[in-house]
Each structure stands twice: as structure tokens, then as C-alpha cells.
Design an enzyme around this catalytic site. Sequence first.
Site, mmCIF file in Angstrom:
data_model
loop_
_atom_site.group_PDB
_atom_site.id
_atom_site.type_symbol
_atom_site.label_atom_id
_atom_site.label_comp_id
_atom_site.label_asym_id
_atom_site.label_seq_id
_atom_site.Cartn_x
_atom_site.Cartn_y
_atom_site.Cartn_z
ATOM 1 N N HIS A 1 57.549 34.003 -9.930
ATOM 2 C CA HIS A 1 57.644 32.535 -9.859
ATOM 3 C C HIS A 1 59.069 32.050 -9.633
ATOM 4 O O HIS A 1 59.292 30.841 -9.450
ATOM 5 C CB HIS A 1 57.105 31.916 -11.150
ATOM 6 N N HIS B 1 62.867 27.909 -8.604
ATOM 7 C CA HIS B 1 61.833 28.072 -9.631
ATOM 8 C C HIS B 1 60.574 27.354 -9.144
ATOM 9 O O HIS B 1 60.545 26.130 -9.036
ATOM 10 C CB HIS B 1 62.329 27.472 -10.947
#
Length: 642
Positions: free
Chosen positions: A60, A75
Site C-alpha cells: 500500500h 501512501h
Amino acid sequence: MAQTSQLLAPANGTVIALAKTSDPIFAQGTMGQGFGLTPTDSQVVAPVSGKVSMVADSKHAIGIVTNDGLEVLIHMGVDTVGLAGKPFQLNVVPEQEVRAGDAIATMDLEQIQASGLDTTIMVLITNSAQVLSGLDLTEGAVHSAAPVATAFLKSQEEAHDSSKKLSHAELAKFIVKNVGGKANVNNVIHCITRLRFYLKDEGKANDEILKNQRGILDVMHASGQYQVVIGNEVVPVFEEVVKELGDLGDAPAQPQTDDGKNPVSKAFGNLIGFITGSMSPVVGVIAAAGILKGLLALLTLPQLGALLDVKSTAYITLSAIGDSAFFFLPILVGFSAAKRLNSDPIIAAVIGGVLAYPQLIEWGKAFKTMFEVGGFKFQFLNYSYSIFPMILAAWLAKKCEDWLKKVLPSYLHMIFIPLITVLVVSVITLVITGPVIQGIANGVAVLINWLVSVSGWAGGLIIGGFYQLLVIFGLHWGVVPLVAQQIAGTGQSALNAIICSTMISQGAAVLAVALKSKKEDTKELGFAAAISAFCGVTEPAIYGVNLRYRKVFVSGLIGSAAGGFITGLFHGTMFGFTGGLIGFSSFFNPQHPTDLSSFYTFLLASAVSIIVSFIITWVWGYNDQMTMGKKVAKKQRPGSTK
């Protein structure tokens, strides 16, 4: 113009300010400056060019380090780490070079939303504090890889990581650079905790950059010097600074530029600076000698079985070792003062040797008449243990040397400059300046001891309560020669006994902080500073902790006022130079070993200082919720225009 770096949109969507994102950690800037983007499709591109530094196991998050030193984190989504990488496909691996706009990942927006999570992509510069001076952002709908933010990079000086622990050599280079470089340094000396620079232009020094660097407790402008407070590691740092500066040639010890200061203020500052420079290298040996003399007095106590006989060879030998630093003090001070003036230290030492010559000392003790003019007798005086006559003699020698270099042919310099200088200055000192200065110095020393003895508790309370304020400005070094002169003239110093309590009090205050705090760095610094203060050096405690939590410093002042009150009330005095708990031996009277009144006063005053300072600090002065203040602001000297 400031250097900049562009950041691109990592996907098609809407750019929003970081403060508008849903995650409070990101929104508050805890992870660094940046922005958020609400994506409208799954393709994610690199917002910057650089090397991939990190790929999260859960896929992620991706980190990229740019050539400009930006550490950029991409992110994808909020709290998506718990999805174990299922919505993400990555196109990069660690150490891979990428260009801005390259496809680096895809994210399944529907899967993330189905899990009840936010799909916002965060672009963060995680080392913002070190590298950024600002970030401009354009909000709104954008296409992938379109420029959306401009990062303004700090200069090299601003980007320096002040929290990094530097080696002594690295710290020395950093200090020299930020005091304006070698070209701005006339001279440098050190005392127990400070580097004391004589700068050509103090305005070129970077106060804020220096005082915020780890390893530097504070900086200040005082006594005609630019002082960098290092603490206990000042000696190795000083040695590296000297290596970094190299040969300063014949640069004067004092600044020669017209800095616009009030002439009286400037002259006073230069005088204090000269006395400081002359005395600071000598303080260590004086303190050591005082400890040795006190221990010898302890070993002769009948209460301890008189372990040493005052007539024994061992006692006499050790006593001679302890006395030597004081007996030959004019030689030591003369050599040190000449070094500060960049004159010939050997010539000054020889003049000091004249003042300490045994036959002249014997005549001085007997006040033997040298000659008589009109009924006025010029007498010899005892100059062993003296300071101020030799400091003036070193200054006169410098003036004499400089004049002789101008008027004498160069081939006569080697022999006749030492001959004339030693002869002329020695005679002037023995006949005129020595008796005058020694009389004034002894009179002042006796007066202070008398005032403290007569006023008792009042003098102790006032001196104890305010003495450590002198330390803040570096003016306490002006008291050092006075204390030494008191001990030299009368064999004791009531003033030093009171000063001793002030050191112990600041140590007790910082010890309370160390014991009460649950912060590891505060505890480490506190314990080290407490040990230093109990050994007679309070600067690490004051600048490292106490002044930065102002109530802690005030708590120490209250404790030292209480300790000074006790010392003055019971007329305690010291027979040596060393302060703090380590100076306990200086409270034994070498002349009357059975007289323990001052030692008992020391024990009581120390106990009161520790208890009062510790309790007030614990109850009122400190808790872990307090915010540590900035290091002490730059002090202005009287008459300063800065």
C-alpha cells in the site's frame, strides 16, 4: 533564489490539502508536508523522479528518494495496510530508478471502498523538517502527472540535521563554519565548559544554527567574546577547533574592529575577557591543588587517628605538590596571559619567576625596604599566590615588546627585547604597580570576607540566590581571580563557601528532573548534568535542562539562597578553591585540622541546598507535560548595538 522541486499528481482525481484528509496523523503533518488526492481511476504514477527506497510488504506504500534529497512517500488509501496487499499491483522494486510520471502501481478502488476505507492517495515528504522551507499546493481537479505542488528546499545550512550527534572533529568544523569561518576568528580559548572566540565581526556568527545543534548547549555574547557552551566535552572539541583553524598567525586576541559599542562598556568587556583568558587555563590546576591540600588536612585529623604526621616526609612532599600551583601562580598566570595577548609567554613567565623568587619572597614577608624617597619607603612584598599584579605585568610586557620591535634593529631582537622587557617590567612591577594592585586586591578580598562575616545570613542569602545568574552571562569568571586572591591573601574565602552551595543546588534541581522524568533523553542528560554540577561545573545543568524549563532554574536559585543563608549564618568558609560536593576537602582548615566548624557548616548547607532544590523542582518546577523551551536567547552586552 531558493531551490525548488516539482511534485506531480499521482493519478487522475482531485487534489486536496493535507489538512482536509480524513486521517488525523496525515492531516496534522506528523508524517511531513504534502497533499492528498482523491483518485478517479486505478493507475498510480510516480510524483517525482528518483530511486525507489521502500516497498511496503502490504503493497500500500512506496518510498522514493530524489536527487534533491526529498524522501517522498506515496501512501495509497487510508488504513489500507490491513488489506494485506489484495487491492494493489506494483510495477517497481526497491533500488529501481523511476522518472516522474512513470506508472508505479494500480489500486482497486472498488475493493477498497467495499472494505469501508478511504481511497485518498497521500503524497508526503517525510523528511520535511530537514529539507523543506515551504510547500505551495494547487487544489482541484487534475490529470495524472500534472504539476500540483512546488517544494521549496532549504539551503545547505538550513538543511543541516541538528539532531545528529557529531564527532568532535565534525562538531569543530560545524562551529568554525558558523562563527563566520577561519577568516572571522582572531583567537579562541576555552574554559571548563565553553569555547571562547574572539571574532572580528560577531554579526557573522549564526547564533540560531549553533545553539540548536546537538552537542552545543548555548551561545552567547559576553566579556568581549563569542562563547559557545559545549559542556564536559569542551577540551576535545577545542583541540579539533584549533586543528581546523590552523595557524592564526599574529592575529590579536581581542577584536580590533570598531563595533560601535560604548567605549567604557567595550573597555570593561575587553578587561573581563583578558582576565578570563588569563585565568581559565589555570583554574584546573588550582582546583586540583585545593583538593589535595584539603585531603591532606583530612588525613591529619586527630579524629581519624592522624593518619599523616605534619612533620613526616610524605606529608611535606605532598603538601609541596599541593602548594606549588599557588606558590608559582605568577609564573602560570604570566605565561597564560601572554598566550592570550600573542606576546612572548617565556618572557612573561620569567617576570612571574621574579615575583616568585625565594629571596624576594623572604624580603616581602619581612617588608624589607628597597629604597626611600623623601621619607616614603618602597618595600618588597610577597607576590607568591598573587594574580592581578602579574596580569598587568603581562600587559606591560606586551606593550614593551611591541615598542622595542619597532625601534630596535632586527638583529638585536633576540637578546635585547627579552633583556629590556624583563628588566623594565620587573622593576615597574616590584616598585610601583605590584604594591598598588596587591594592596587594592587584598583590601577588596578582606572587605568581602568581612562583609559576609558581619552580615552573615543576609550576605549568604543574596549571594547564594543570585550568583548562578552570573554564570548565564559568563561573568562568573570575573569572580574566579577574586576568590583566588582571597585564598592567597587570607588563606580562606567565605565567598567561595557560598558559591559552593549554588553549584550543589543546581545539581539537585536537575537531578530531580532526571529522576522524575520518564523521557529517556531527559533522564540521560539530567543525570550527566547533575554529576557535573556536584563536581563544581554547573553549565551543563543550567543550559542543558534548568534554563530550558525556567522553573527548574528558579527552584535551584531558591535552594542556593537557602544554602547560602546557612553558610552565612554559621560563618562557613573555604580554605581551597574547588566547589560542589567534590570540594568537601576544601572545608578542612589546614592550619587548624581540629577546627571542623566550616566542614559541619558545609554539610548542613549542602543538605539544605539539595533538599530545598529537589523538593521544589519535584513539586513545582518540572513535569513531563511541560514543553522544553528554546535554548537561552542571545545576551546583549552593555552598550551593544547588536
